[in-house]
Design a protein around this motif. Structure first.
Motif, PDB file in Angstrom:
ATOM      1  N   LYS A   1      -2.905  28.518   8.880  1.00 39.06           N
ATOM      2  CA  LYS A   1      -4.182  29.108   8.475  1.00 39.06           C
ATOM      3  C   LYS A   1      -4.023  29.999   7.248  1.00 39.06           C
ATOM      4  O   LYS A   1      -4.856  29.989   6.338  1.00 39.06           O
ATOM      5  CB  LYS A   1      -4.772  29.907   9.642  1.00 39.06           C
ATOM      6  N   LEU A   2      -2.917  30.737   7.195  1.00 38.22           N
ATOM      7  CA  LEU A   2      -2.676  31.666   6.093  1.00 38.22           C
ATOM      8  C   LEU A   2      -2.544  30.930   4.756  1.00 38.22           C
ATOM      9  O   LEU A   2      -3.121  31.351   3.746  1.00 38.22           O
ATOM     10  CB  LEU A   2      -1.418  32.480   6.377  1.00 38.22           C
ATOM     11  N   ILE A   3      -1.793  29.843   4.750  1.00 36.06           N
ATOM     12  CA  ILE A   3      -1.614  29.079   3.513  1.00 36.06           C
ATOM     13  C   ILE A   3      -2.955  28.551   3.011  1.00 36.06           C
ATOM     14  O   ILE A   3      -3.271  28.629   1.828  1.00 36.06           O
ATOM     15  CB  ILE A   3      -0.615  27.931   3.729  1.00 36.06           C
ATOM     16  N   GLN A   4      -3.755  28.020   3.936  1.00 37.03           N
ATOM     17  CA  GLN A   4      -5.039  27.447   3.535  1.00 37.03           C
ATOM     18  C   GLN A   4      -6.063  28.504   3.133  1.00 37.03           C
ATOM     19  O   GLN A   4      -7.057  28.188   2.480  1.00 37.03           O
ATOM     20  CB  GLN A   4      -5.587  26.580   4.679  1.00 37.03           C
ATOM     21  N   SER A   5      -5.808  29.753   3.510  1.00 37.11           N
ATOM     22  CA  SER A   5      -6.714  30.840   3.144  1.00 37.11           C
ATOM     23  C   SER A   5      -6.327  31.491   1.821  1.00 37.11           C
ATOM     24  O   SER A   5      -6.996  32.437   1.384  1.00 37.11           O
ATOM     25  CB  SER A   5      -6.709  31.920   4.245  1.00 37.11           C
ATOM     26  N   SER A   6      -5.269  30.993   1.184  1.00 36.93           N
ATOM     27  CA  SER A   6      -4.740  31.627  -0.021  1.00 36.93           C
ATOM     28  C   SER A   6      -5.151  30.878  -1.283  1.00 36.93           C
ATOM     29  O   SER A   6      -5.106  29.646  -1.331  1.00 36.93           O
ATOM     30  CB  SER A   6      -3.216  31.706   0.058  1.00 36.93           C
ATOM     31  N   LYS A   7      -5.533  31.634  -2.304  1.00 39.03           N
ATOM     32  CA  LYS A   7      -5.911  31.041  -3.582  1.00 39.03           C
ATOM     33  C   LYS A   7      -4.682  30.556  -4.352  1.00 39.03           C
ATOM     34  O   LYS A   7      -4.713  29.505  -4.992  1.00 39.03           O
ATOM     35  CB  LYS A   7      -6.685  32.064  -4.417  1.00 39.03           C
ATOM     36  N   ILE A   8      -3.602  31.339  -4.302  1.00 42.26           N
ATOM     37  CA  ILE A   8      -2.363  30.986  -4.989  1.00 42.26           C
ATOM     38  C   ILE A   8      -1.193  31.203  -4.037  1.00 42.26           C
ATOM     39  O   ILE A   8      -1.124  32.222  -3.337  1.00 42.26           O
ATOM     40  CB  ILE A   8      -2.156  31.838  -6.258  1.00 42.26           C
ATOM     41  N   VAL A   9      -0.264  30.250  -4.007  1.00 37.57           N
ATOM     42  CA  VAL A   9       0.952  30.351  -3.199  1.00 37.57           C
ATOM     43  C   VAL A   9       2.157  30.314  -4.129  1.00 37.57           C
ATOM     44  O   VAL A   9       2.207  29.517  -5.059  1.00 37.57           O
ATOM     45  CB  VAL A   9       1.040  29.207  -2.168  1.00 37.57           C
ATOM     46  N   ILE A  10       3.111  31.189  -3.855  1.00 32.75           N
ATOM     47  CA  ILE A  10       4.406  31.160  -4.537  1.00 32.75           C
ATOM     48  C   ILE A  10       5.464  30.871  -3.484  1.00 32.75           C
ATOM     49  O   ILE A  10       5.499  31.528  -2.437  1.00 32.75           O
ATOM     50  CB  ILE A  10       4.714  32.489  -5.250  1.00 32.75           C
ATOM     51  N   ALA A  11       6.327  29.875  -3.743  1.00 38.38           N
ATOM     52  CA  ALA A  11       7.313  29.479  -2.744  1.00 38.38           C
ATOM     53  C   ALA A  11       8.526  28.843  -3.416  1.00 38.38           C
ATOM     54  O   ALA A  11       8.487  28.478  -4.594  1.00 38.38           O
ATOM     55  CB  ALA A  11       6.693  28.490  -1.749  1.00 38.38           C
ATOM     56  N   ARG A  12       9.599  28.730  -2.673  1.00 39.41           N
ATOM     57  CA  ARG A  12      10.752  27.983  -3.117  1.00 39.41           C
ATOM     58  C   ARG A  12      10.381  26.509  -3.225  1.00 39.41           C
ATOM     59  O   ARG A  12       9.438  26.036  -2.579  1.00 39.41           O
ATOM     60  CB  ARG A  12      11.914  28.132  -2.133  1.00 39.41           C
ATOM     61  N   SER A  13      11.166  25.784  -4.029  1.00 40.33           N
ATOM     62  CA  SER A  13      10.937  24.336  -4.158  1.00 40.33           C
ATOM     63  C   SER A  13      11.830  23.549  -3.219  1.00 40.33           C
ATOM     64  O   SER A  13      12.255  22.435  -3.538  1.00 40.33           O
ATOM     65  CB  SER A  13      11.148  23.887  -5.608  1.00 40.33           C
ATOM     66  N   GLY A  14      12.131  24.132  -2.048  1.00 37.92           N
ATOM     67  CA  GLY A  14      12.805  23.373  -1.004  1.00 37.92           C
ATOM     68  C   GLY A  14      11.897  22.248  -0.538  1.00 37.92           C
ATOM     69  O   GLY A  14      10.671  22.416  -0.469  1.00 37.92           O
ATOM     70  N   TYR A  15      12.475  21.116  -0.188  1.00 37.87           N
ATOM     71  CA  TYR A  15      11.658  19.940   0.085  1.00 37.87           C
ATOM     72  C   TYR A  15      10.770  20.124   1.314  1.00 37.87           C
ATOM     73  O   TYR A  15       9.642  19.628   1.347  1.00 37.87           O
ATOM     74  CB  TYR A  15      12.545  18.710   0.240  1.00 37.87           C
TER      75      TYR A  15
END
Length: 373
Positions: free
Chosen positions: A273-287
């Protein structure tokens, strides 16, 4: 039947699922496999240690988790020495592979195991049972043509000891791992593309969080990125969330920014739910992280772990396809990257589905149960 067999339901096939302890990504991408196995009425056992075992305990509290030590790889603090330190640990890795191969022989007898699904653990195969190896890295990028060839030969030598290789990706041209999962030469054993593996499901959600930062991966680079992001996030008057990727963490962060929420770890439903509620996500490029973002059709800024050529390749490959924005940790400036993200004309991510995974697991049900001595 042997009296040493544990108390399990012998009318159903028993599957052992064991992920590599390389960050939490291998464990998280096993979650949809475990869920589908349970849905199709298999008896499921898990093998893990450390953070992976803690995660499985949260997601599957009713399942038995067998203690299996990981490869316990340590990493350099600097990108320059990353490969040197990694190659120096090859003898330790080979020893761990041999130990887990011996461990599996005993576990097969004790728990009447019919099938083992190994996510990148090279020693978990046995001629008495169905052995399945999961990897998206058939080709391993080392940034050198000769070592690429050599490492692939060694990789295939181990993969070919299994009965099948499952590849968590789509077939070209709709792939997401590029040449890593679609090399010119394939292993001898049957290979099956099983689609995107993610524990998340897309739903509708209000975009009420300005920035979500997902920290993941092995130390010490996990902490390095966390410190970098916290230092810069305090300067922005945005509604922000940082998830540290540390289930069971004992070291807490003192947070004085009312606009910033910090979590050590979140269960899948809450993180979904948190990811879908976010305008921008910053994350590692792990597969595994990439597959989660694809499943939710969530655009993001990807920061590869310094020195990890796989993550560097994936970030560059997916940025070229205009699925994500790529940035380097050593020169990361949050203000600049947010502006780059907002001005980027990114493609819409294609929807993910797990029909292929369901089909592969359905095939397992038709295997004959292995007679025990």
């Amino acid at each position: 039947m042997s009296s040493s067999i544990k108390n399990i339901n012998i009318t159903r096939k028993t599957v052992l699922v064991a992920p590599l302890d390389w960050g939490l990504g291998h464990a998280t991408r096993c979650i949809p496999i475990i869920q589908e196995l349970l849905h199709q009425n298999f008896t499921v056992l898990l093998a893990a240690d450390g953070n992976s075992a803690h995660l499985f305990g949260i997601e599957f509290p009713s399942l038995t988790i067998l203690s299996l030590k990981g490869y316990q790889i340590s990493y350099s603090k600097t990108q320059f020495f990353f490969k040197v330190k990694l190659f120096g640990q090859i003898p330790k890795i080979l020893k761990a592979i041999k130990q887990e191969h011996t461990w599996l022989k005993q576990i097969i007898k004790e728990y009447a195991i019919d099938i083992v699904i190994s996510d990148n653990r090279y020693g978990l195969y046995n001629s008495r049972i169905k052995s399945i190896f999961i990897t998206h890295q058939l080709a391993i990028e080392t940034e050198n043509a000769f070592t690429n060839w050599l490492v692939q030969k060694l990789n295939y030598r181990q993969i070919n000891k299994f009965d099948e290789c499952w590849i968590p990706d789509e077939e070209a041209p709709f792939d997401f791992a590029g040449k890593l999962s679609h090399p010119k030469e394939m292993p001898v054993v049957p290979t099956k593309y099983i689609g995107i593996l993610s524990r998340f499901k897309k739903d509708t959600a209000e975009k009420n969080i300005d920035l979500l930062v997902l920290i993941s991966g092995p130390e010490p680079q996990r902490t390095a990125l966390e410190n970098l992001m916290l230092l810069q996030m305090t300067k922005f008057p945005l509604k922000m969330v940082l998830v540290r990727g540390l289930p069971g963490a004992s070291n807490k962060i003192i947070n004085t920014n009312k606009e910033l929420q910090i979590f050590d770890h979140l269960p899948a439903t809450e993180l979904n739910k948190l990811i879908q509620s976010s305008k921008i996500v910053i994350a590692r490029s792990g597969y595994s992280t990439i597959m989660d973002l694809i499943a939710l059709q969530q655009k993001a800024i990807l920061i590869p772990t310094p020195g990890q050529t796989e993550q560097e390749y994936l970030a560059k490959y997916l940025a070229a396809k205009k699925y994500f924005v790529a940035a380097q940790q050593r020169e990361f400036n949050l203000a600049n990257q947010l502006n780059n993200f907002k001005s980027a004309e990114l493609e819409i991510l294609p929807p993910a589905e797990n029909k292929k995974l369901r089909e592969r697991i359905f095939v397992l049900e038709n295997l004959n149960k292995v007679p025990l001595p």
